[in-house]
Design a protein around this motif. Structure first.
Motif, PDB file in Angstrom:
ATOM      1  N   LEU A 171      52.956  45.619  27.179  1.00 15.82           N
ATOM      2  CA  LEU A 171      51.882  45.858  26.877  1.00 15.82           C
ATOM      3  C   LEU A 171      52.548  47.128  25.633  1.00 15.82           C
ATOM      4  N   GLY A 172      53.057  48.140  25.687  1.00 25.99           N
ATOM      5  CA  GLY A 172      53.485  49.112  24.680  1.00 25.99           C
ATOM      6  C   GLY A 172      54.510  47.776  24.052  1.00 25.99           C
ATOM      7  N   GLN A 173      55.269  47.201  24.445  1.00 35.17           N
ATOM      8  CA  GLN A 173      55.969  46.529  23.064  1.00 35.17           C
ATOM      9  C   GLN A 173      55.676  45.729  22.438  1.00 35.17           C
ATOM     10  N   HIS A 174      54.082  45.817  22.347  1.00 32.18           N
ATOM     11  CA  HIS A 174      52.927  44.795  21.363  1.00 32.18           C
ATOM     12  C   HIS A 174      51.913  46.059  20.583  1.00 32.18           C
ATOM     13  N   GLY A 175      52.168  47.045  21.191  1.00 33.63           N
ATOM     14  CA  GLY A 175      51.386  48.195  20.164  1.00 33.63           C
ATOM     15  C   GLY A 175      49.702  48.136  21.321  1.00 33.63           C
ATOM     16  N   ILE A 176      49.715  48.362  22.910  1.00 33.29           N
ATOM     17  CA  ILE A 176      48.969  47.967  22.909  1.00 33.29           C
ATOM     18  C   ILE A 176      48.931  48.785  24.075  1.00 33.29           C
ATOM     19  N   THR A 177      47.766  49.730  24.189  1.00 31.23           N
ATOM     20  CA  THR A 177      48.622  50.843  25.903  1.00 31.23           C
ATOM     21  C   THR A 177      47.556  50.935  26.849  1.00 31.23           C
ATOM     22  N   MET A 178      47.686  50.650  28.450  1.00 29.95           N
ATOM     23  CA  MET A 178      46.636  50.346  29.707  1.00 29.95           C
ATOM     24  C   MET A 178      45.386  50.384  29.327  1.00 29.95           C
ATOM     25  N   GLN A 179      45.210  51.553  28.335  1.00 32.73           N
ATOM     26  CA  GLN A 179      43.705  52.077  28.851  1.00 32.73           C
ATOM     27  C   GLN A 179      42.471  50.629  27.667  1.00 32.73           C
ATOM     28  N   GLY A 180      41.842  50.512  27.873  1.00 33.25           N
ATOM     29  CA  GLY A 180      41.217  49.315  27.798  1.00 33.25           C
ATOM     30  C   GLY A 180      41.629  48.040  27.390  1.00 33.25           C
ATOM     31  N   ALA A 181      43.271  47.951  27.982  1.00 33.50           N
ATOM     32  CA  ALA A 181      43.667  46.953  27.823  1.00 33.50           C
ATOM     33  C   ALA A 181      42.418  45.695  28.041  1.00 33.50           C
ATOM     34  N   GLN A 182      42.846  44.070  27.851  1.00 34.58           N
ATOM     35  CA  GLN A 182      42.375  43.090  28.974  1.00 34.58           C
ATOM     36  C   GLN A 182      43.630  42.238  29.632  1.00 34.58           C
ATOM     37  N   ILE A 183      43.509  42.389  30.692  1.00 40.24           N
ATOM     38  CA  ILE A 183      44.656  41.791  31.537  1.00 40.24           C
ATOM     39  C   ILE A 183      43.563  41.208  32.571  1.00 40.24           C
ATOM     40  N   LEU A 184      44.346  39.309  32.725  1.00 38.56           N
ATOM     41  CA  LEU A 184      43.457  38.871  33.700  1.00 38.56           C
ATOM     42  C   LEU A 184      45.099  38.330  34.099  1.00 38.56           C
ATOM     43  N   ILE A 185      44.691  38.780  36.351  1.00 42.99           N
ATOM     44  CA  ILE A 185      45.647  38.466  37.157  1.00 42.99           C
ATOM     45  C   ILE A 185      45.846  36.804  37.591  1.00 42.99           C
ATOM     46  N   LEU A 186      46.246  36.139  37.141  1.00 45.48           N
ATOM     47  CA  LEU A 186      46.934  34.962  37.816  1.00 45.48           C
ATOM     48  C   LEU A 186      46.999  34.365  39.237  1.00 45.48           C
ATOM     49  N   GLY A 187      45.792  34.534  40.620  1.00 45.83           N
ATOM     50  CA  GLY A 187      45.875  34.716  41.693  1.00 45.83           C
ATOM     51  C   GLY A 187      45.436  35.702  42.218  1.00 45.83           C
ATOM     52  N   MET A 188      44.933  35.535  42.995  1.00 51.47           N
ATOM     53  CA  MET A 188      44.737  36.320  43.908  1.00 51.47           C
ATOM     54  C   MET A 188      44.713  36.192  45.874  1.00 51.47           C
ATOM     55  N   ALA A 189      45.204  34.892  46.123  1.00 51.62           N
ATOM     56  CA  ALA A 189      45.742  34.857  47.037  1.00 51.62           C
ATOM     57  C   ALA A 189      47.015  35.260  47.155  1.00 51.62           C
ATOM     58  N   TYR A 190      47.441  35.447  48.872  1.00 54.15           N
ATOM     59  CA  TYR A 190      49.182  36.550  48.816  1.00 54.15           C
ATOM     60  C   TYR A 190      50.420  35.480  48.925  1.00 54.15           C
ATOM     61  N   LYS A 191      49.843  34.044  48.507  1.00 57.11           N
ATOM     62  CA  LYS A 191      50.293  33.006  48.233  1.00 57.11           C
ATOM     63  C   LYS A 191      50.487  32.124  48.214  1.00 57.11           C
ATOM     64  N   LYS A 192      50.482  30.864  47.316  1.00 59.15           N
ATOM     65  CA  LYS A 192      50.174  29.916  46.386  1.00 59.15           C
ATOM     66  C   LYS A 192      49.822  28.958  47.808  1.00 59.15           C
ATOM     67  N   ASN A 193      48.402  28.487  46.926  1.00 57.33           N
ATOM     68  CA  ASN A 193      47.966  26.743  47.360  1.00 57.33           C
ATOM     69  C   ASN A 193      47.385  27.172  48.784  1.00 57.33           C
ATOM     70  N   VAL A 194      46.554  28.528  48.930  1.00 53.73           N
ATOM     71  CA  VAL A 194      46.218  28.938  50.112  1.00 53.73           C
ATOM     72  C   VAL A 194      45.217  29.929  49.931  1.00 53.73           C
ATOM     73  N   ASP A 195      43.698  29.598  50.889  1.00 53.24           N
ATOM     74  CA  ASP A 195      42.770  30.691  50.401  1.00 53.24           C
ATOM     75  C   ASP A 195      42.667  32.061  50.508  1.00 53.24           C
ATOM     76  N   ASP A 196      43.629  33.021  51.122  1.00 49.45           N
ATOM     77  CA  ASP A 196      44.164  33.483  52.313  1.00 49.45           C
ATOM     78  C   ASP A 196      44.446  34.900  51.018  1.00 49.45           C
ATOM     79  N   LEU A 197      43.049  36.311  51.488  1.00 51.04           N
ATOM     80  CA  LEU A 197      43.463  37.268  50.534  1.00 51.04           C
ATOM     81  C   LEU A 197      44.432  38.185  52.038  1.00 51.04           C
ATOM     82  N   ARG A 198      43.956  38.082  52.946  1.00 49.20           N
ATOM     83  CA  ARG A 198      44.602  38.759  53.791  1.00 49.20           C
ATOM     84  C   ARG A 198      45.974  40.087  52.770  1.00 49.20           C
ATOM     85  N   GLU A 199      45.527  41.177  52.829  1.00 41.63           N
ATOM     86  CA  GLU A 199      46.563  42.117  52.419  1.00 41.63           C
ATOM     87  C   GLU A 199      47.419  41.688  51.551  1.00 41.63           C
TER      88      GLU A 199
END
Length: 434
Positions: free
Chosen positions: A312-340
């Motif tokens: 982000l810093g290389q693009h002149g953006i600080t983490m404070q206030g940055a808009q971030i999208l996380i792709l994937g909350m499951a712990y591994k691909k193609n499952v609906d498992d959130l554990r750890e």
């Protein structure tokens, strides 16, 4: 009738405690094998869904649930344990905030069984734990009933080997390690599992079976830590760890590929090694190798955080206030498992630095509060407009449904922790590996 004979005749009633990723597949296999099965769980919502023929686990379709009736009876009534001939325990074994074993679920379940325990029953623990849990801790609790293990009832340990959504192996095709408190306990336990799995692997004691499960997962944890450490080193050296692994794995012997990531997830690998580390202290042994691996793997979300801050810093953006999208909350691909899942930790870290964080996961429409995290968010749609509205897209899980080209084309900046974006797709040069 002798229990083994009842098992062979499919007249033994099977009770399975804990209807999650381990317990529910076992229910299905025993029902398919012709047994009458009662599934026990403290969560009334799970029981209600199952009674309605619905599934709450992605890779187990509702059609499968509906097919196991009338052999299957889900229940929250633990007084019915007295009617069971074989009782399998599949409850969580997490760590507490000090990274020490938390066997609350196992011990409370053992107490519930002890209240209903009768002669001739088989009790099997499947939950991962340290050596000695079954024939020391659990046995003491169960014998408060006045019955003796190996004499009045059978006691055994058989570790679960579930891998959610594995397209090659399922519960019935994976060999089952079994260890009994006595030789007779082992024989009865083998007879039970031989009805649902391709083969059983008998060992000399419950402690050996418990240790076997720990070795399986410590082996993976240590090797994942190795490639995670090499990823950080090779990044400094300008070397692509993914290319290194791809070339190394062409060797037809002496090498097995493991892959780096943003941290460890699932109920086994992030947790199980610490069960042995804790138990080792009782013998005045320090498990340095295991602890070092755990330290490296635990630090990976912090490494991703730092790489994201730098990107982000290389693009002149600080983490404070940055808009971030996380792709994937499951712990591994193609499952609906959130554990750890490391995605939960990443979200917490990003927000602690002042970022505004959203997520997308096709398998997890909503994230509620967990034992560790107080996150309550809903998945945002993954569209070109959505991707373009964020300062940074962090790929935490490489679901097969994610279109790498679309992500590259419409995102301003991408931090890829899973090698979803291959070099030939990174035409815009807006991808940072972490």
């Amino acid at each position: 009738m002798e229990l083994i004979e009842k098992i062979k005749a499919r007249e033994a009633r099977v009770g399975i405690i804990g209807l999650g990723y381990v317990g529910l597949p076992l229910v299905i296999e025993f029902c398919r094998a012709g047994f009458k099965v009662t599934g026990f769980d403290v969560d009334p919502n799970k029981v209600a869904l199952l009674k309605a023929g619905k599934s709450y686990i992605k890779h187990i379709p509702e059609q499968t649930i509906s097919q196991i009736f009338p052999n299957f009876s889900p229940s929250t009534d633990f007084s019915l344990l007295n009617q069971m001939d074989c009782i399998l325990i599949c409850v969580p074994t997490p760590l507490n905030k000090y990274r020490e074993p938390d066997l609350t679920y196992v011990f409370k379940t053992s107490e519930a069984i002890g209240k209903e325990l009768r002669r001739g029953q088989l009790i099997v623990l499947e939950s991962t734990t340290y050596p000695g849990t079954t024939d020391e801790d659990m046995r003491v609790i169960l014998e408060k009933s006045g019955l003796k293990a190996g004499e009045d009832f059978y006691l055994a340990y058989s570790p679960e080997r579930e891998d959610p959504n594995n397209e090659t192996h399922s519960t019935s095709t994976i060999p089952k390690v079994v260890g009994g408190f006595t030789s007779r306990c082992l024989k009865v336990t083998q007879a039970l599992y031989d009805t649902i799995v391709v083969s059983t692997v008998p060992v000399s004691s419950t402690k050996v079976a418990e240790a076997s499960k720990l070795l399986e997962n410590i082996y993976r944890a240590v090797n994942i830590a190795l490639v995670n450490e090499l990823k950080m080193l090779f990044d400094r050296m300008g070397i692509d760890i993914w290319e290194v692994i791809e070339s190394a794995k062409t060797k037809p012997f002496g090498f097995q590929p493991f892959y780096p990531g943003p941290g460890l997830g699932g109920h086994c690998i992030p947790i199980d090694p610490f069960y042995l580390t804790w138990k080792a202290r009782e013998y005045d042994v320090t498990t340095k190798f295991i602890e070092l691996a755990g330290e490296i793997n635990t630090q990976m979300p912090y490494y991703v955080l730092q790489k994201t801050i730098e990107a982000l810093g290389q693009h002149g953006i600080t983490m404070q206030g940055a808009q971030i999208l996380i792709l994937g909350m499951a712990y591994k691909k193609n499952v609906d498992d959130l554990r750890e899942s490391p995605s939960l930790k990443l979200m917490e870290l990003f927000e602690s630095k002042g970022a505004q964080v959203s997520y997308n996961d096709p398998y997890i429409p909503k994230v509620g509060k967990t034992r560790k995290y107080k996150i309550e968010k809903e998945s945002v749609p993954l569209t070109a407009e959505t991707l373009g509205s964020f300062d940074c897209v962090v790929i935490a899980t490489d679901h097969s449904s994610y279109d790498a080209k679309q992500i590259v084309e419409h995102s301003k900046l991408i931090v890829d922790t899973r090698n979803l974006i291959k070099n030939d797709i990174n035409v815009k040069g807006n991808v940072v590996r972490a």
